[in-house]
Structure formats: C-alpha cells, structure tokens
Write an enzyme that holds these catalytic residues in place. Structure first.
Site, PDB file in Angstrom:
ATOM      1  N   GLU A   4      62.465  -6.518 -10.677  1.00 35.15           N
ATOM      2  CA  GLU A   4      62.949  -6.710  -9.310  1.00 35.15           C
ATOM      3  C   GLU A   4      64.108  -5.737  -9.114  1.00 35.15           C
ATOM      4  OE1 GLU A   4      61.297  -8.394  -7.253  1.00 35.15           O
ATOM      5  OE2 GLU A   4      60.067  -9.608  -8.608  1.00 35.15           O
TER       6      GLU A   4
ATOM      7  N   GLU B 263      66.125  -7.034   2.984  1.00 38.71           N
ATOM      8  CA  GLU B 263      64.665  -7.163   2.868  1.00 38.71           C
ATOM      9  C   GLU B 263      64.253  -7.466   1.439  1.00 38.71           C
ATOM     10  OE1 GLU B 263      66.282  -4.648   4.173  1.00 38.71           O
ATOM     11  OE2 GLU B 263      65.686  -4.484   6.291  1.00 38.71           O
TER      12      GLU B 263
ATOM     13  N   ASP C 135      56.131 -13.248 -12.548  1.00 38.73           N
ATOM     14  CA  ASP C 135      55.093 -12.297 -12.149  1.00 38.73           C
ATOM     15  C   ASP C 135      54.441 -11.644 -13.360  1.00 38.73           C
ATOM     16  OD1 ASP C 135      55.627 -12.934  -9.568  1.00 38.73           O
ATOM     17  OD2 ASP C 135      56.400 -10.983  -8.969  1.00 38.73           O
TER      18      ASP C 135
END
Length: 242
Positions: A9, A52, A157
């Site tokens: 990330e 975002e 993930d």
C-alpha cells in the site's frame, strides 16, 4: 520452488511524484503450498497521504507516525524475499515503488534480489481476454472467499492473491509430474532397448512400380490431370522462343 506472494500500500499512485510505500505484506509458498510464514510491516513514509489513497486502504498519516522508516526495515524485507520468485497483482506498480525505495538507499533492485516476477494481472488477461481481471473479479471467478475484504490491506490482499494464484495455475503440478515420469520412462525404455539394429531397406520391384504409376494415372484422370504425388509438368515455351 520458493515463491513470495506480495502486495504493497502506498501514499499515492506514482512514485515519480514522490509517493512512498506505507505497508508491505508477503506470504510464502513452497512447492505451491502455503508454509504459514509471512512478512508484514507498516512504514512511516515521512510525508502526507493522498485522500484518494487513504480512502482505498484506510491507513492515515497519524497511524504511521510512530512506525519505522523503510531504511529501518529494508534488510529484513530483503532477507525475506531474497532468491524467491515474486507473485504480484499488477506487478509494475508494486515493483516500481519497491525499486524506488531500494534505490533511495543505494540497495539492489527487485530484479537483482529475486528470481523473477509473475504478474497475475497479466496472467489473468492472457487466460481470459476481455474479462475483468481485478483481484475481486478473480476471487469471484475462482470462488475464493474475500468477504472479509472491505478495505485494501497488503497482508490480507497477499493472502487472497495466493489462493487466487494457486487456483489460476492449478494443474501445473500434474503436468510437471507427468513430464518427469515420461522422461524417466523414456530413459528406462532406452536403456532396456540398447542399440537399435540396422534397419533393412526394401525397395519396390519393377512390377510394383508399374502398378504404382497405374494408380497415379487413375488419380490424375479423376482430378482433371492434377495429381498431388506427381510434379507439375513444365509449361510449354512459346513458339519462336530461343
């Protein structure tokens, strides 16, 4: 065969704009089986996080304020992935960010650290052209449970991607085993046969050659002069040609 399924990330979409890695998640596969070993770390990027990006992964700058910097964890990360083949979804994104972080420290890039990279996004597009290839779409296609995935997280993930990758490539184990068994059987057969005897050559007799030509005549007659087993006749030269 050691593989590391990896996800990151970041503070934003492009490392070229100064964005940094804030989380790394890895799980280990050994001979296509999960070993239970994993590597997971949150990293202080020493900069802000785009709104975002935070909306996608839910990680705030405040949460990362007391976490180690990449320089503090680089050695542990390198030790975990060293020599393994990486499995990454949309590999150019993660590898680009990791290479940037490593380059800032003057360390070897991923291509030098690891045995290679498999991009499951590219693999999915090759296997199913025109179909959605997001991780969520692949979970649905291969019936991998991702109901607990409300936000993106590197370790979660990576764990999900490991299951998806194994489902996408199921059958490779049996293919490899079949090739190995075939090779072993062929070698054993060759050893048993030893040297091959000299083959006898039996040539057609004159009568057989005449009969062969008769059959070709019948074929040519039935096909308006065309016969695959006879070379075409040379074209006649025009009158007066030297």
């Amino acid at each position: 065969m050691r593989q590391i399924v990896l996800d990151t990330e970041t503070t934003g979409l492009d490392w070229r704009n100064g964005h940094r890695v804030i989380e790394i998640g890895c799980v280990e596969l050994l001979n296509r089986s999960l070993t239970g070993k994993h590597y997971h770390i949150y990293i202080n990027p020493e900069r802000g996080i785009d709104a975002e990006a935070e909306a996608v992964h839910g990680i705030s700058a405040e949460f990362l304020a007391d976490k180690p910097r990449f320089a503090d964890v680089a050695t542990d990360f390198e030790n975990f992935v060293h020599g393994a083949e990486l499995v990454i979804h949309n590999a150019s994104f993660d590898v680009g960010f990791l290479d940037h972080e490593l380059s800032r420290l003057g360390r070897p890039k991923i291509a030098e650290l690891c045995a290679g990279v498999i991009d499951t996004l590219r693999l999915a597009k090759e296997q199913n052209p025109g179909k959605k290839a997001s991780l969520d779409a692949l979970c649905e296609r291969y019936e991998v449970d991702n109901g607990h995935r409300t936000l993106h997280g590197a370790l979660l993930d990576a764990e999900i991607l490991a299951e998806v990758y194994l489902a996408m490539t199921r059958g490779q184990e049996s293919l490899i085993m079949a090739l190995e068994e075939s090779g072993s059987a062929n070698a054993e057969s060759a050893a048993q046969l030893g040297e091959r005897p000299v083959l006898r050559v039996l040539r057609a007799s004159a009568e057989e050659l005449v009969e062969h030509e008769r059959v070709l005549d019948d074929i040519a007659k039935a096909n308006k002069g065309a016969c695959l087993w006879r070379p075409p006749e040379p074209a006649a030269e025009p009158a007066g040609a030297a």
